[in-house]
Enzyme design. Structure first.
Site, PDB file in Angstrom:
ATOM      1  CG  ASP A  58      -0.332   0.196   2.676  1.00  0.00           C
ATOM      2  OD1 ASP A  58       1.057  -0.279   2.555  1.00  0.00           O
ATOM      3  OD2 ASP A  58      -1.083   0.244   3.633  1.00  0.00           O
ATOM      4  CB  SER A  59       4.594   1.596  -0.161  1.00  0.00           C
ATOM      5  OG  SER A  59       4.662   0.413  -0.905  1.00  0.00           O
ATOM      6  CG  ASP A  91       0.254  -3.894   2.174  1.00  0.00           C
ATOM      7  OD1 ASP A  91       0.033  -4.731   3.200  1.00  0.00           O
ATOM      8  OD2 ASP A  91       0.942  -3.171   2.216  1.00  0.00           O
ATOM      9  CD  GLU A 141       7.862  -0.442   7.551  1.00  0.00           C
ATOM     10  OE1 GLU A 141       6.915  -1.259   7.199  1.00  0.00           O
ATOM     11  OE2 GLU A 141       8.023   0.619   7.116  1.00  0.00           O
TER      12      GLU A 141
HETATM   13  O1  KIV Z   1       3.382  -1.173   1.738  1.00  0.00           O
HETATM   14  C1  KIV Z   1       4.679  -1.510   1.557  1.00  0.00           C
HETATM   15  O2  KIV Z   1       5.341  -1.372   0.604  1.00  0.00           O
HETATM   16  C2  KIV Z   1       4.959  -2.326   2.673  1.00  0.00           C
HETATM   17  C3  KIV Z   1       6.593  -2.840   2.678  1.00  0.00           C
HETATM   18  C4  KIV Z   1       7.378  -1.474   2.984  1.00  0.00           C
HETATM   19  C5  KIV Z   1       6.695  -4.019   3.396  1.00  0.00           C
HETATM   20  O3  KIV Z   1       4.324  -2.553   3.446  1.00  0.00           O
END
Ligand code: KIV
Length: 286
Positions: A50-51, A89, A189
């Site tokens: 979700d980044s 995610d 993390e």
């Molecule tokens: O959303 C994301 O990219 C993540 C990673 C940083 C593990 O959760």
């Protein structure tokens, strides 16, 4: 081209890698071309994180990301990934209302987008019950503890978690609880490497670190961070392997210059009529 001699990555194969002491590689992707680059390079896990919200959609944090946006971006990644395990995610508020709603949302990653697992942030008692429910519904779950970006308003800022012994103890308990609930891997993390070492030694399932030091069973980074293709702040834990922003900026500047000076398009980028057709046209329009 994807190396077809490499076997497809599966959840059991990740566990075997941990048992064999082989490091697991993971990166995020949100579209077809980047996912193809990762898959063809032999990455084990592609997380459609979700980044997405921050590095691709321009949101300030991950909170606004919707299920529809996640599904939209997971589909092209799955089309590109012939070998890697694609994990979707679960965005904020897709797993907060009820177990029924959580399973429905998670199942969209598998049924609509073709991902093979989902990731869920957090390890509260309620979260663990939801994770059990997902696994009961045949949806493999990757856990995520330490800095959980969806808790940004609660945490106040992105910073290292588990620095104090009591906090570290809680993290270790959470990671163990995630394994017990059935998670096939746990993302750690932004936690001290000493804590990540204890967790990685205590779990049978792999730990995937991001800002958690070298003792994790695998590592993940946000693709746009490691490739220098981002506009945000880069945390200390990111190693920049390329400077795509400058490379792409340079290419666009060169294009603008060429169009303005007439250097593009050249003959090699233009189409010609067959000579007899050009002659016939000349007769119509001398
Ligand atoms: O959303 C994301 O990219 C993540 C990673 C940083 C593990 O959760």
């Amino acid at each position: 081209m994807t190396d077809t001699t490499l076997p497809k990555v599966t959840i059991p194969s990740l566990r075997s890698k941990k048992a064999a002491g082989e490091k697991i590689t993971a990166l995020t992707a949100y579209d077809y071309p980047i996912a193809r680059i990762l898959d063809e390079a032999g990455i084990d896990i592609i997380l459609v994180g979700d980044s997405l919200g921050m590095v691709v959609l321009g949101y300030e944090n991950t909170i606004p990301v919707t299920m529809d946006e996640m599904i939209h971006h997971t589909k092209p990644v799955v089309r590109a990934a012939k070998r890697a395990l694609v994990v979707g995610d679960m965005p904020y508020f897709s797993f907060h209302l009820s177990e029924r709603e959580t399973i429905r949302n998670a199942s969209r990653f598998l049924k609509e987008a073709g991902a093979r697992a989902v990731k869920v942030e957090g390890a509260s008692k309620k979260r663990l019950r939801l994770i059990e429910g997902l696994i009961e519904a045949e949806i493999p779950v990757m856990g995520h503890v330490g800095l959980t970006p969806q808790s940004i308003h609660h945490l106040g800022q992105f910073k290292v978690r588990g620095g104090a012994a009591i906090e570290a103890e809680k993290l270790i308990r959470e990671a163990l609880a995630l394994e017990k609930a059935g998670a096939f891997a746990v993302v750690l993390e932004c936690i001290p490497m000493e804590v990540a070492r204890i967790i990685s030694g205590a779990l049978a399932v792999p730990t995937i670190g991001i800002g958690a030091g070298p003792w994790c069973d695998g590592q993940i980074l946000v693709f746009h961070d490691m490739a220098g293709y981002e506009y945000g702040y880069l945390p200390k834990f990111v190693k920049k392997y390329a400077d795509l922003q400058n490379i792409l900026g340079g290419a666009v500047n060169a294009y603008i210059r060429d169009v303005r000076t007439g250097a593009f398009p050249g003959d090699e980028h233009s189409y010609h009529m067959k000579p007899e057709m050009a002659a016939a046209l000349k007769k119509i329009r001398p």
